[in-house]
Design a protein around this motif. Sequence first.
Motif, short mmCIF file in Angstrom:
data_model
loop_
_atom_site.label_atom_id
_atom_site.label_comp_id
_atom_site.label_asym_id
_atom_site.label_seq_id
_atom_site.Cartn_x
_atom_site.Cartn_y
_atom_site.Cartn_z
N ASP A 241 0.88 -1.17 0.00
CA ASP A 241 0.00 0.00 0.00
C ASP A 241 0.92 1.22 0.00
O ASP A 241 1.86 1.31 0.77
CB ASP A 241 -0.88 0.01 1.25
CG ASP A 241 -1.81 1.21 1.28
OD1 ASP A 241 -2.89 1.13 0.66
OD2 ASP A 241 -1.48 2.22 1.93
N GLU B 3 -0.06 6.83 6.93
CA GLU B 3 0.45 6.12 8.11
C GLU B 3 1.76 6.72 8.61
O GLU B 3 2.24 6.38 9.68
CB GLU B 3 0.69 4.63 7.78
CG GLU B 3 -0.60 3.85 7.54
CD GLU B 3 -0.55 3.10 6.20
OE1 GLU B 3 -1.37 3.44 5.33
OE2 GLU B 3 0.30 2.22 6.04
N CYS C 91 -3.18 12.05 3.68
CA CYS C 91 -2.51 11.28 2.62
C CYS C 91 -1.60 12.15 1.75
O CYS C 91 -1.19 11.73 0.67
CB CYS C 91 -3.55 10.57 1.76
SG CYS C 91 -4.66 9.53 2.73
N TYR D 277 -5.74 2.35 -6.40
CA TYR D 277 -7.02 2.54 -5.71
C TYR D 277 -7.71 3.65 -6.51
O TYR D 277 -7.62 4.83 -6.17
CB TYR D 277 -6.82 3.04 -4.29
CG TYR D 277 -6.29 2.07 -3.25
CD1 TYR D 277 -5.01 1.53 -3.33
CD2 TYR D 277 -7.06 1.76 -2.12
CE1 TYR D 277 -4.53 0.69 -2.32
CE2 TYR D 277 -6.58 0.93 -1.11
CZ TYR D 277 -5.31 0.40 -1.22
OH TYR D 277 -4.83 -0.41 -0.21
N LYS E 62 -11.85 5.31 -5.02
CA LYS E 62 -11.84 5.14 -3.56
C LYS E 62 -12.74 6.22 -2.96
O LYS E 62 -12.50 7.42 -3.14
CB LYS E 62 -10.42 5.27 -3.04
CG LYS E 62 -10.33 5.18 -1.52
CD LYS E 62 -8.87 5.12 -1.06
CE LYS E 62 -8.79 5.12 0.45
NZ LYS E 62 -7.40 5.09 0.92
N PHE F 216 -16.86 3.51 6.37
CA PHE F 216 -16.51 2.10 6.57
C PHE F 216 -15.02 1.89 6.83
O PHE F 216 -14.59 0.77 7.10
CB PHE F 216 -16.96 1.26 5.37
CG PHE F 216 -18.44 1.01 5.33
CD1 PHE F 216 -19.01 -0.05 6.03
CD2 PHE F 216 -19.28 1.84 4.60
CE1 PHE F 216 -20.38 -0.28 6.01
CE2 PHE F 216 -20.66 1.62 4.57
CZ PHE F 216 -21.20 0.55 5.28
N GLN G 200 -10.87 12.02 -1.39
CA GLN G 200 -11.59 10.78 -1.70
C GLN G 200 -12.97 11.12 -2.25
O GLN G 200 -13.50 12.20 -2.04
CB GLN G 200 -11.69 9.92 -0.44
CG GLN G 200 -10.32 9.49 0.08
CD GLN G 200 -10.39 8.65 1.34
OE1 GLN G 200 -11.43 8.55 1.98
NE2 GLN G 200 -9.27 8.05 1.70
N SER H 173 -12.23 -2.50 6.33
CA SER H 173 -12.28 -2.83 7.76
C SER H 173 -13.70 -2.81 8.32
O SER H 173 -14.08 -3.71 9.07
CB SER H 173 -11.38 -1.86 8.52
OG SER H 173 -11.74 -0.52 8.26
N TYR I 168 -10.03 -8.97 4.88
CA TYR I 168 -9.51 -9.41 6.17
C TYR I 168 -9.99 -10.83 6.49
O TYR I 168 -9.55 -11.43 7.46
CB TYR I 168 -9.91 -8.42 7.28
CG TYR I 168 -9.40 -7.03 6.98
CD1 TYR I 168 -8.06 -6.70 7.19
CD2 TYR I 168 -10.23 -6.06 6.41
CE1 TYR I 168 -7.57 -5.45 6.86
CE2 TYR I 168 -9.75 -4.80 6.09
CZ TYR I 168 -8.42 -4.50 6.32
OH TYR I 168 -7.94 -3.26 5.98
C1 PBG Z 1 -4.68 4.63 3.38
C2 PBG Z 1 -5.70 3.55 3.36
C3 PBG Z 1 -6.93 3.48 4.05
C4 PBG Z 1 -7.43 2.22 3.80
C5 PBG Z 1 -6.54 1.56 2.97
N1 PBG Z 1 -5.48 2.42 2.70
C6 PBG Z 1 -7.57 4.43 4.99
C7 PBG Z 1 -8.15 5.69 4.50
O1 PBG Z 1 -8.11 6.02 3.33
O2 PBG Z 1 -8.63 6.42 5.36
C8 PBG Z 1 -8.73 1.66 4.35
C9 PBG Z 1 -8.78 0.20 4.49
C10 PBG Z 1 -9.83 -0.34 5.38
O3 PBG Z 1 -10.70 0.37 5.93
O4 PBG Z 1 -9.81 -1.56 5.54
N2 PBG Z 1 -4.88 5.70 2.54
#
Ligand code: PBG
Length: 323
Positions: free
Chosen positions: A116, A121, A128, A191, A194, A199, A220, A273, A312
């Motif tokens: 990723d 992070e 981002c 991605y 997105k 969620f 996004q 997630s 997951y």
């Molecule tokens: C990072 C990223 C995210 C997810 C995947 N890469 C978080 C976001 O954009 O806030 C989400 C994955 C998930 O919820 O399982 N940019």
Amino acid sequence: MFPTTRMRRLRSSKFRPLVRETTLDVKDLICPVFVDETIDEPLEISSMPGYYRVPLNMAVDEAECIRDLGIPALILFGIPAEKDETGTHAYGDDDVIQKAVRAIKKDVSDMVVITDLCLCEYTSHGHCGVIGDNQEILNDPTLDLLGKTAVSHARAGADIVAPSGMMDGMVGAIRSALDESNFSETPIMSYAAKYSSAFYGPFREAADSGFAFGDRSTYQMDPGNSDEAIREVELDVAEGADIIMVKPAMPYLDIIYRVKETFLMPTAAYQVSGEYSMIKAAAKMGWLDEQKVVYESLLSIKRAGADMIITYFAKDMAKMLGE
Ligand code: PBG
């Protein structure tokens, strides 16, 4: 017409396998792995029961376990020891992802390692991209950092890089950076569509990527939009994306369908997630049959048009398929 046509004729268990249109295979699955530089033992993510962050020295064990279940690919997320304004630790050769990739590719070389590729992070503010004077997320200065990060991942041995930050022009910038560094054979899984989705809630705890201010709606996508997803994907394909992704999955099955029908591209979907946590929570309450719901949810994502699914539930599903 009835009584000549009887739809129930082929629904007996004898015929069902012959006429089944969609099937799930372990080879459709991609398993997310969170590697945390700051821990020594696996750490359960409280909002994602049964899912763990693993320490760096266990990344290889985790990859072996995934490989032994027959899952062909994993996608890595890093939790660094240090964060700063511009996400410096996203692209050092000795940072968490680069170390994890090198270790996994050395010992589990047949595993497809996807990284990723995002700054959230690694930035102290959790966004981002790079932040401007008025707390706006700056697009173009972020592109250079994404290019650099992609090259560092490829240098460490990543098989595929997966930019997730929804910056305009990110695929093109990453493609040029990779090509200039002799990684013209490294594919990009973008991605592409997105959505700015609630969620993702549990992931922010999983990857420690919650943001200090605002939200991600300036980069996004708006959940109400569908044509816009087509335009996003079109741009990423033009910029050189090899695989495109729709995310989240189940609330956006219509988008998966449209994208696959329109572009005929290798298409990934990300069961995020929150989709995982909802099923886990309901199953824990005894309200849903977890195994059956997991299977049905993944099957529906595939039926909509996904060729591969990041989930997951990858390990659980692989076990179920193997039984
Ligand atoms: C990072 C990223 C995210 C997810 C995947 N890469 C978080 C976001 O954009 O806030 C989400 C994955 C998930 O919820 O399982 N940019």
